[in-house]
Design a protein around this motif. Sequence first.
Motif, PDB file in Angstrom:
ATOM      1  N   GLU A  61      43.293  11.332  75.953  1.00 58.55           N
ATOM      2  CA  GLU A  61      42.936  11.270  77.365  1.00 58.55           C
ATOM      3  C   GLU A  61      41.508  10.760  77.474  1.00 58.55           C
ATOM      4  O   GLU A  61      40.804  10.665  76.465  1.00 58.55           O
ATOM      5  CB  GLU A  61      43.103  12.632  78.042  1.00 58.55           C
ATOM      6  CG  GLU A  61      42.187  13.715  77.511  1.00 58.55           C
ATOM      7  CD  GLU A  61      42.404  15.038  78.223  1.00 58.55           C
ATOM      8  OE1 GLU A  61      42.216  15.078  79.447  1.00 58.55           O
ATOM      9  OE2 GLU A  61      42.759  16.017  77.550  1.00 58.55           O
ATOM     10  N   PRO A  62      41.067  10.390  78.684  1.00 56.91           N
ATOM     11  CA  PRO A  62      39.685   9.916  78.837  1.00 56.91           C
ATOM     12  C   PRO A  62      38.699  10.935  78.281  1.00 56.91           C
ATOM     13  O   PRO A  62      38.884  12.145  78.433  1.00 56.91           O
ATOM     14  CB  PRO A  62      39.537   9.748  80.348  1.00 56.91           C
ATOM     15  CG  PRO A  62      40.922   9.429  80.810  1.00 56.91           C
ATOM     16  CD  PRO A  62      41.810  10.293  79.947  1.00 56.91           C
ATOM     17  N   GLY A  63      37.682  10.397  77.591  1.00 56.88           N
ATOM     18  CA  GLY A  63      36.672  11.243  76.972  1.00 56.88           C
ATOM     19  C   GLY A  63      36.950  11.536  75.512  1.00 56.88           C
ATOM     20  O   GLY A  63      36.209  12.265  74.872  1.00 56.88           O
ATOM     21  N   MET A  64      38.018  10.949  74.975  1.00 59.94           N
ATOM     22  CA  MET A  64      38.388  11.191  73.580  1.00 59.94           C
ATOM     23  C   MET A  64      38.045   9.990  72.705  1.00 59.94           C
ATOM     24  O   MET A  64      38.174   8.850  73.131  1.00 59.94           O
ATOM     25  CB  MET A  64      39.899  11.439  73.459  1.00 59.94           C
ATOM     26  CG  MET A  64      40.417  12.608  74.251  1.00 59.94           C
ATOM     27  SD  MET A  64      39.900  14.184  73.600  1.00 59.94           S
ATOM     28  CE  MET A  64      41.245  14.567  72.510  1.00 59.94           C
ATOM     29  N   MET A  65      37.639  10.282  71.477  1.00 59.48           N
ATOM     30  CA  MET A  65      37.539   9.264  70.433  1.00 59.48           C
ATOM     31  C   MET A  65      38.916   9.213  69.796  1.00 59.48           C
ATOM     32  O   MET A  65      39.437  10.232  69.340  1.00 59.48           O
ATOM     33  CB  MET A  65      36.512   9.650  69.373  1.00 59.48           C
ATOM     34  CG  MET A  65      35.088   9.275  69.717  1.00 59.48           C
ATOM     35  SD  MET A  65      34.810   7.513  70.010  1.00 59.48           S
ATOM     36  CE  MET A  65      35.226   6.765  68.455  1.00 59.48           C
ATOM     37  N   VAL A  66      39.509   8.043  69.824  1.00 64.41           N
ATOM     38  CA  VAL A  66      40.890   7.873  69.373  1.00 64.41           C
ATOM     39  C   VAL A  66      40.907   6.932  68.173  1.00 64.41           C
ATOM     40  O   VAL A  66      40.224   5.913  68.166  1.00 64.41           O
ATOM     41  CB  VAL A  66      41.756   7.279  70.515  1.00 64.41           C
ATOM     42  CG1 VAL A  66      43.197   7.124  70.076  1.00 64.41           C
ATOM     43  CG2 VAL A  66      41.649   8.132  71.771  1.00 64.41           C
ATOM     44  N   THR A  67      41.692   7.288  67.173  1.00 63.52           N
ATOM     45  CA  THR A  67      41.903   6.405  66.022  1.00 63.52           C
ATOM     46  C   THR A  67      43.395   6.087  65.974  1.00 63.52           C
ATOM     47  O   THR A  67      44.225   7.002  66.015  1.00 63.52           O
ATOM     48  CB  THR A  67      41.447   7.057  64.704  1.00 63.52           C
ATOM     49  OG1 THR A  67      40.068   7.406  64.815  1.00 63.52           O
ATOM     50  CG2 THR A  67      41.626   6.097  63.532  1.00 63.52           C
ATOM     51  N   ILE A  68      43.687   4.804  65.902  1.00 66.20           N
ATOM     52  CA  ILE A  68      45.081   4.352  65.847  1.00 66.20           C
ATOM     53  C   ILE A  68      45.283   3.464  64.632  1.00 66.20           C
ATOM     54  O   ILE A  68      44.336   2.869  64.115  1.00 66.20           O
ATOM     55  CB  ILE A  68      45.479   3.565  67.122  1.00 66.20           C
ATOM     56  CG1 ILE A  68      44.548   2.379  67.316  1.00 66.20           C
ATOM     57  CG2 ILE A  68      45.498   4.469  68.336  1.00 66.20           C
ATOM     58  CD1 ILE A  68      44.995   1.385  68.362  1.00 66.20           C
ATOM     59  N   ALA A  69      46.526   3.375  64.210  1.00 65.55           N
ATOM     60  CA  ALA A  69      46.922   2.446  63.145  1.00 65.55           C
ATOM     61  C   ALA A  69      47.876   1.443  63.767  1.00 65.55           C
ATOM     62  O   ALA A  69      48.817   1.829  64.463  1.00 65.55           O
ATOM     63  CB  ALA A  69      47.593   3.184  62.003  1.00 65.55           C
ATOM     64  N   PHE A  70      47.630   0.164  63.529  1.00 64.77           N
ATOM     65  CA  PHE A  70      48.497  -0.884  64.069  1.00 64.77           C
ATOM     66  C   PHE A  70      49.765  -0.991  63.247  1.00 64.77           C
ATOM     67  O   PHE A  70      49.715  -1.028  62.019  1.00 64.77           O
ATOM     68  CB  PHE A  70      47.767  -2.231  64.090  1.00 64.77           C
ATOM     69  CG  PHE A  70      46.653  -2.267  65.090  1.00 64.77           C
ATOM     70  CD1 PHE A  70      46.905  -2.519  66.431  1.00 64.77           C
ATOM     71  CD2 PHE A  70      45.343  -2.014  64.701  1.00 64.77           C
ATOM     72  CE1 PHE A  70      45.883  -2.533  67.364  1.00 64.77           C
ATOM     73  CE2 PHE A  70      44.317  -2.032  65.622  1.00 64.77           C
ATOM     74  CZ  PHE A  70      44.581  -2.290  66.958  1.00 64.77           C
ATOM     75  N   ASP A  71      50.898  -1.041  63.906  1.00 65.42           N
ATOM     76  CA  ASP A  71      52.210  -1.169  63.276  1.00 65.42           C
ATOM     77  C   ASP A  71      52.405  -0.164  62.138  1.00 65.42           C
ATOM     78  O   ASP A  71      53.021  -0.475  61.117  1.00 65.42           O
ATOM     79  CB  ASP A  71      52.421  -2.602  62.765  1.00 65.42           C
ATOM     80  CG  ASP A  71      52.453  -3.602  63.904  1.00 65.42           C
ATOM     81  OD1 ASP A  71      53.054  -3.284  64.955  1.00 65.42           O
ATOM     82  OD2 ASP A  71      51.866  -4.691  63.762  1.00 65.42           O
ATOM     83  N   GLY A  72      51.847   1.025  62.296  1.00 61.92           N
ATOM     84  CA  GLY A  72      52.017   2.076  61.300  1.00 61.92           C
ATOM     85  C   GLY A  72      51.267   1.849  60.004  1.00 61.92           C
ATOM     86  O   GLY A  72      51.397   2.619  59.059  1.00 61.92           O
ATOM     87  N   ASP A  73      50.456   0.793  59.906  1.00 60.27           N
ATOM     88  CA  ASP A  73      49.702   0.462  58.688  1.00 60.27           C
ATOM     89  C   ASP A  73      48.381   1.221  58.714  1.00 60.27           C
ATOM     90  O   ASP A  73      47.446   0.844  59.420  1.00 60.27           O
ATOM     91  CB  ASP A  73      49.448  -1.055  58.635  1.00 60.27           C
ATOM     92  CG  ASP A  73      48.657  -1.470  57.412  1.00 60.27           C
ATOM     93  OD1 ASP A  73      48.275  -0.602  56.600  1.00 60.27           O
ATOM     94  OD2 ASP A  73      48.412  -2.684  57.273  1.00 60.27           O
ATOM     95  N   GLU A  74      48.293   2.283  57.934  1.00 61.26           N
ATOM     96  CA  GLU A  74      47.107   3.130  57.989  1.00 61.26           C
ATOM     97  C   GLU A  74      45.867   2.482  57.384  1.00 61.26           C
ATOM     98  O   GLU A  74      44.794   3.081  57.376  1.00 61.26           O
ATOM     99  CB  GLU A  74      47.418   4.502  57.393  1.00 61.26           C
ATOM    100  CG  GLU A  74      48.496   5.188  58.228  1.00 61.26           C
ATOM    101  CD  GLU A  74      48.567   6.690  58.052  1.00 61.26           C
ATOM    102  OE1 GLU A  74      47.643   7.291  57.497  1.00 61.26           O
ATOM    103  OE2 GLU A  74      49.577   7.251  58.501  1.00 61.26           O
ATOM    104  N   ASP A  75      45.990   1.258  56.886  1.00 63.97           N
ATOM    105  CA  ASP A  75      44.812   0.506  56.430  1.00 63.97           C
ATOM    106  C   ASP A  75      44.267  -0.366  57.559  1.00 63.97           C
ATOM    107  O   ASP A  75      43.136  -0.851  57.491  1.00 63.97           O
ATOM    108  CB  ASP A  75      45.167  -0.378  55.226  1.00 63.97           C
ATOM    109  CG  ASP A  75      45.453   0.449  53.984  1.00 63.97           C
ATOM    110  OD1 ASP A  75      44.865   1.546  53.844  1.00 63.97           O
ATOM    111  OD2 ASP A  75      46.282   0.006  53.163  1.00 63.97           O
ATOM    112  N   ASP A  76      45.068  -0.624  58.588  1.00 60.46           N
ATOM    113  CA  ASP A  76      44.682  -1.458  59.731  1.00 60.46           C
ATOM    114  C   ASP A  76      44.477  -0.532  60.932  1.00 60.46           C
ATOM    115  O   ASP A  76      45.379  -0.321  61.725  1.00 60.46           O
ATOM    116  CB  ASP A  76      45.785  -2.488  60.012  1.00 60.46           C
ATOM    117  CG  ASP A  76      45.380  -3.496  61.081  1.00 60.46           C
ATOM    118  OD1 ASP A  76      44.187  -3.521  61.460  1.00 60.46           O
ATOM    119  OD2 ASP A  76      46.261  -4.236  61.546  1.00 60.46           O
TER     120      ASP A  76
END
Length: 165
Positions: free
Chosen positions: A90-105
């Motif tokens: 939600e707003p105010g969060m630091m978010v980390t995502i992985a593109f296409d499930g690739d945890e190196d990207d």
Amino acid sequence: MTQTRENVTWLTQGAYNQLKAELDHLSGPARTEISKKIEAAREEGDLRENGGYHAAKEEQGKQELRVRQLTQLLENAKVGEAPADNGIVEPGMMVTIAFDGDEDDTLSFLMASREYASTEIETYSPQSPLGSAVNGKKVGQDAEYELPNGKKASVKILAAKPYTD
């Protein structure tokens, strides 16, 4: 009047103070300054061919638009209230995502208003395609959004923590 979470802009006290100072300047001293520029240019004569007058009027329009934007933003701001540390994006969060499930990207970004954007930290608005796709999702969930070229992209949410500056 109750507001939905999407209409609220979460700001730290420092960010609120900075935006409020900008608003105070634009609606006070800067407004007086632009009025003086317009008056000085008006005294030069024919307004149809007066480049200084037209430039000052354009600057005034941009300034007044910014005043309206800041006023609306600050009216809808929640100051100093960090979101809960519950793993929900939600707003105010630091978010980390992985593109296409690739945890190196991966990409880490602050979910916040464009007004909060800075050069130090990547910021995505909750209204952006990526922001709206991940907003409300939990760590471990997948989300899909549309790229500018019309193709779909999928991401996996790896982390969501309240932002502290």
